[in-house]
Design a protein around this motif. Structure first.
Motif, mmCIF file in Angstrom:
data_model
loop_
_atom_site.group_PDB
_atom_site.id
_atom_site.type_symbol
_atom_site.label_atom_id
_atom_site.label_comp_id
_atom_site.label_asym_id
_atom_site.label_seq_id
_atom_site.Cartn_x
_atom_site.Cartn_y
_atom_site.Cartn_z
ATOM 1 N N SER A 139 0.891 -1.231 0.118
ATOM 2 C CA SER A 139 0.029 -0.060 0.036
ATOM 3 C C SER A 139 0.908 1.164 0.051
ATOM 4 O O SER A 139 2.132 1.224 0.390
ATOM 5 C CB SER A 139 -0.690 -0.054 1.243
ATOM 6 O OG SER A 139 -1.636 1.273 1.560
ATOM 7 N N ILE A 140 0.265 2.505 -0.505
ATOM 8 C CA ILE A 140 0.836 3.564 0.033
ATOM 9 C C ILE A 140 1.196 3.580 1.472
ATOM 10 O O ILE A 140 2.263 4.268 1.903
ATOM 11 C CB ILE A 140 0.150 4.859 -0.498
ATOM 12 C CG1 ILE A 140 0.780 6.295 -0.150
ATOM 13 C CG2 ILE A 140 -1.374 4.862 0.152
ATOM 14 C CD1 ILE A 140 1.862 6.555 -1.021
ATOM 15 N N TYR A 146 0.275 7.981 8.053
ATOM 16 C CA TYR A 146 -0.845 9.276 8.133
ATOM 17 C C TYR A 146 -1.568 8.979 9.404
ATOM 18 O O TYR A 146 -1.391 7.972 10.170
ATOM 19 C CB TYR A 146 -1.627 9.209 6.869
ATOM 20 C CG TYR A 146 -2.506 7.782 7.036
ATOM 21 C CD1 TYR A 146 -3.405 7.327 7.489
ATOM 22 C CD2 TYR A 146 -1.947 6.939 5.954
ATOM 23 C CE1 TYR A 146 -4.042 6.137 7.436
ATOM 24 C CE2 TYR A 146 -2.481 5.710 5.761
ATOM 25 C CZ TYR A 146 -3.443 5.342 6.566
ATOM 26 O OH TYR A 146 -4.400 4.020 6.155
ATOM 27 N N TYR A 152 -1.674 -0.231 10.925
ATOM 28 C CA TYR A 152 -2.075 -0.541 9.627
ATOM 29 C C TYR A 152 -0.879 -0.153 8.745
ATOM 30 O O TYR A 152 -0.181 -1.147 7.898
ATOM 31 C CB TYR A 152 -3.457 0.035 8.841
ATOM 32 C CG TYR A 152 -3.309 -0.395 7.453
ATOM 33 C CD1 TYR A 152 -3.981 -1.528 7.094
ATOM 34 C CD2 TYR A 152 -3.096 0.697 6.563
ATOM 35 C CE1 TYR A 152 -3.931 -1.907 5.873
ATOM 36 C CE2 TYR A 152 -3.537 0.311 5.234
ATOM 37 C CZ TYR A 152 -3.908 -1.073 4.807
ATOM 38 O OH TYR A 152 -4.012 -1.257 3.454
ATOM 39 N N PRO A 182 -0.892 0.468 -3.920
ATOM 40 C CA PRO A 182 -1.914 1.178 -4.538
ATOM 41 C C PRO A 182 -2.207 2.355 -3.347
ATOM 42 O O PRO A 182 -1.998 2.083 -2.047
ATOM 43 C CB PRO A 182 -3.189 0.424 -4.660
ATOM 44 C CG PRO A 182 -2.879 -0.831 -4.274
ATOM 45 C CD PRO A 182 -1.443 -0.944 -3.466
ATOM 46 N N GLY A 183 -2.680 3.515 -3.758
ATOM 47 C CA GLY A 183 -3.342 4.399 -2.937
ATOM 48 C C GLY A 183 -4.826 3.965 -2.720
ATOM 49 O O GLY A 183 -5.101 2.687 -2.788
ATOM 50 N N ARG A 193 -12.469 -1.332 7.454
ATOM 51 C CA ARG A 193 -11.987 -0.559 8.427
ATOM 52 C C ARG A 193 -12.832 0.257 9.491
ATOM 53 O O ARG A 193 -12.636 0.197 10.419
ATOM 54 C CB ARG A 193 -11.112 0.558 7.396
ATOM 55 C CG ARG A 193 -10.632 1.650 8.604
ATOM 56 C CD ARG A 193 -9.500 2.477 7.660
ATOM 57 N NE ARG A 193 -8.105 2.264 8.382
ATOM 58 C CZ ARG A 193 -7.167 2.674 7.570
ATOM 59 N NH1 ARG A 193 -7.250 3.417 6.580
ATOM 60 N NH2 ARG A 193 -6.078 2.516 8.328
#
Ligand code: NDP
Ligand code: 8X3
Length: 251
Positions: A139-140, A146, A152, A182-183, A193
């Protein structure tokens, strides 16, 4: 002889799109997941196109169940050419001090330990045949961190590190190891989630066009169709409206 692709987490999203893509490329397909009715529906869909499909039904967090499902596979189906370690999730979106251990364990056990379990089952055959391709869905979040992404992001950083480590260890055995990062992709990911909160999940994609599962499957198709001497180490794939894990442009 037809090649075999094993795709974990094929009951939804990126895994399902990748299974369809690999089927179109002529692979025999092994699909895995915990929702049997979806596995059966996908098998029936692909078989209508004369694709041969095997189902493996297990929770990838359960090492014993994963081994049992593998042991039940006919031996000619164990000669995996492409393994897509896709099964994974984010659970929760809380600052570290409020994080829920059940969520944390689910992510660590699925995204890291599940990937390791599947890889250890498949790799010996690849080594024996001196060929194979492992694609880890990162993943990004495997390179960016963030707010509230903490655990995660840590699991996907681990996927990045494991991809690099596997590539080094499997180098003498002619096995390709790649990751795809991916983003935002609109799948069931955000519903999972946010523990089923559809409103919160929809808000993630509001005002922009995200990636779709098929976009990621297209990228995986590119990776698995390169010539034998070419490996894509990692591919970072973003929606045009997303510049990083935190910068989006919304209407
Ligand atoms: P989905 O929720 O749509 O699909 C997740 C898949 O993983 C399902 O098939 C699910 O199957 C399977 N899975 C989850 N937990 C388990 C488990 N314990 N045992 C077996 N299978 C499991 O999400 P995506 O398609 O978006 O996610 C696929 C991968 O892509 C994940 O690794 C995710 O982290 C990654 N990713 C997603 C992004 C996004 O924005 N959507 C962006 C970057 C990476 P079942 O529930 O039937 O078991
Ligand atoms: C999923 C994408 O940005 O929510 O891996 O981490 S993100």
């Amino acid at each position: 002889m037809k090649k075999i692709a094993l795709i974990t987490g094929a009951t939804s999203g990126i895994g399902m799109a990748t299974a369809r893509k690999a089927a179109n490329l002529g692979y025999k397909i092994i699909i895995t997941g915990r929702r049997m009715e979806r596995l059966v529906a996908l098998k029936q869909e692909l078989e209508k196109k004369a694709i041969t499909v095997q189902i493996m039904y297990f929770d990838v967090r359960n090492r014993e169940a994963t081994h049992e499902a593998w042991n039940e596979l006919p031996s000619d189906w164990k000669m995996i050419d492409v393994l897509v370690n896709n099964a994974g999730l984010a659970a929760g979106n809380d600052p570290i001090q409020d994080g829920d251990w059940t969520d944390w364990e689910q992510m660590i056990d699925t995204n890291i330990k599940g990937l390791l379990t599947m890889s250890q089952l498949v790799i010996p055959g690849m080594i024996e045949r001196k060929s194979g391709h492992i694609i880890n869905v990162s993943s990004i979040a495997g390179s960016d961190v963030y707010a509230n992404g903490n655990v995660y992001c840590a699991t996907k950083h681990a996927v990045h590190a494991l991809t690099k480590g596997m590539r080094i260890d499997l180098l003498p055995h002619n096995i390709k190891v790649s990751s795809i990062s991916p983003g935002m992709v609109e799948t069931e990911f955000s519903i999972v989630r946010y523990h089923g909160d559809k409103q919160k999940a929809d808000n993630v994609y509001k005002g922009l066009t995200p990636l779709y599962a098929e976009d990621v499957a297209d990228a995986i198709e590119f990776m698995i169709t390169r010539p034998a001497h070419v490996n894509v180490n990692d591919m970072l794939l973003m929606p045009t409206r997303q510049a990083s894990a935190v910068y989006n442009f919304r209407d």
